[in-house]
Write a protein that holds these residues in place. Structure first.
Motif, PDB file in Angstrom:
ATOM      1  N   TYR A 267       0.841  -1.194   0.000  1.00  0.00           N
ATOM      2  CA  TYR A 267       0.000   0.000   0.000  1.00  0.00           C
ATOM      3  C   TYR A 267       0.874   1.241   0.000  1.00  0.00           C
ATOM      4  O   TYR A 267       1.938   1.260   0.631  1.00  0.00           O
ATOM      5  CB  TYR A 267      -0.868   0.066   1.264  1.00  0.00           C
ATOM      6  CG  TYR A 267      -1.986  -0.935   1.326  1.00  0.00           C
ATOM      7  CD1 TYR A 267      -3.167  -0.730   0.625  1.00  0.00           C
ATOM      8  CD2 TYR A 267      -1.881  -2.072   2.121  1.00  0.00           C
ATOM      9  CE1 TYR A 267      -4.212  -1.646   0.700  1.00  0.00           C
ATOM     10  CE2 TYR A 267      -2.912  -2.992   2.200  1.00  0.00           C
ATOM     11  CZ  TYR A 267      -4.071  -2.770   1.488  1.00  0.00           C
ATOM     12  OH  TYR A 267      -5.093  -3.677   1.563  1.00  0.00           O
TER      13      TYR A 267
ATOM     14  N   GLU B  11      -2.876   5.199   0.714  1.00  0.00           N
ATOM     15  CA  GLU B  11      -3.795   4.063   0.829  1.00  0.00           C
ATOM     16  C   GLU B  11      -3.846   3.528   2.254  1.00  0.00           C
ATOM     17  O   GLU B  11      -4.900   3.071   2.719  1.00  0.00           O
ATOM     18  CB  GLU B  11      -3.382   2.948  -0.126  1.00  0.00           C
ATOM     19  CG  GLU B  11      -3.584   3.285  -1.590  1.00  0.00           C
ATOM     20  CD  GLU B  11      -2.949   2.279  -2.527  1.00  0.00           C
ATOM     21  OE1 GLU B  11      -3.586   1.977  -3.549  1.00  0.00           O
ATOM     22  OE2 GLU B  11      -1.816   1.800  -2.236  1.00  0.00           O
TER      23      GLU B  11
ATOM     24  N   LYS C 272      -1.981  -6.008  -0.205  1.00  0.00           N
ATOM     25  CA  LYS C 272      -3.022  -5.399  -1.027  1.00  0.00           C
ATOM     26  C   LYS C 272      -3.428  -6.328  -2.169  1.00  0.00           C
ATOM     27  O   LYS C 272      -4.606  -6.436  -2.506  1.00  0.00           O
ATOM     28  CB  LYS C 272      -2.517  -4.063  -1.576  1.00  0.00           C
ATOM     29  CG  LYS C 272      -3.499  -3.344  -2.459  1.00  0.00           C
ATOM     30  CD  LYS C 272      -2.887  -2.065  -2.983  1.00  0.00           C
ATOM     31  CE  LYS C 272      -3.775  -1.416  -4.021  1.00  0.00           C
ATOM     32  NZ  LYS C 272      -3.151  -0.202  -4.563  1.00  0.00           N
TER      33      LYS C 272
END
Length: 160
Positions: free
Chosen positions: A76, A80, A121
Motif C-alpha cells: 500500500y 492508501e 493489497k
C-alpha cells in the motif's frame, strides 16, 4: 495532534511519541541512536530496517502511520494506508490471532514476540515476525493508539 496529521506530517512530535512510549512501556529503546531535532522522524519513516505501523483509538482502529518498509511489505502507498482499518492487515482466517495480540496489548500496555500471517493489497500472504506492539501513550497518560514494529517478514509458502 490529529490522527490524520500524524500520517501525512511524519513529524518530530509523532516520532517522539513512538520512541518515548516504547521506552516507557517496553523498557528498551526502539532505536539505539540519539537524534537531533527531526532526524528520528525521517529515519523511522524512510530508512528504518523494520516495519513500523500505528493505528488510532477508534472502535474500529484505523492506520495513522506506516513507514516505507511497512508500505513495501503490505503493498500500500502512504495515502492508501491512511485511514485503512487495521483489521484488514490480517486475512479473515487470521483475525482471531490478531485480535488476541491486540487484546494482550490492551491489558498490559505492550506485547512482544508475536508472529502473525498478514495479507498484502494484492491478496498474497506473508508472515510478520519478531513483532512488538505497544500503546502510544504520551507523558500525560493520554492514549493516542497503538504501534507495532516487525523486524522480519517472509512470504507464506505451503500450508500455513
Amino acid at each position: 495532534m490529529s490522527d490524520r496529521a500524524a500520517v501525512s506530517a511524519r513529524g518530530a512530535d509523532f516520532a517522539a511519541l513512538l520512541l518515548d512510549s516504547h521506552v516507557r512501556l517496553v523498557g528498551t529503546p526502539l532505536c539505539p541512536l540519539r537524534w537531533r531535532e527531526g532526524e528520528a522522524a525521517d529515519w523511522l519513516y524512510g530508512r528504518a530496517p523494520f516495519g513500523l505501523l500505528a493505528h488510532d483509538t477508534s472502535a474500529d482502529p484505523r492506520f495513522i502511520y506506516a513507514n516505507r518498509t511497512a508500505q513495501r511489505c503490505f503493498g500500500y502507498s502512504e495515502a492508501e494506508f491512511a485511514g485503512l482499518p487495521s483489521r484488514l492487515s490480517a486475512a479473515p482466517d487470521a483475525q482471531e490471532d490478531r485480535d488476541a495480540f491486540v487484546a494482550a496489548v490492551d491489558r498490559q500496555g505492550f506485547a512482544d514476540g508475536y508472529r502473525g500471517r498478514r495479507v498484502r493489497k494484492d491478496g498474497s500472504l506473508f508472515w510478520i515476525e519478531n513483532v512488538c506492539m505497544w500503546d502510544l501513550v504520551d507523558a500525560d497518560g493520554h492514549k493516542h493508539g497503538q504501534a507495532a514494529v516487525f523486524r522480519s517478514w517472509s512470504d507464506v509458502t505451503g500450508p500455513s
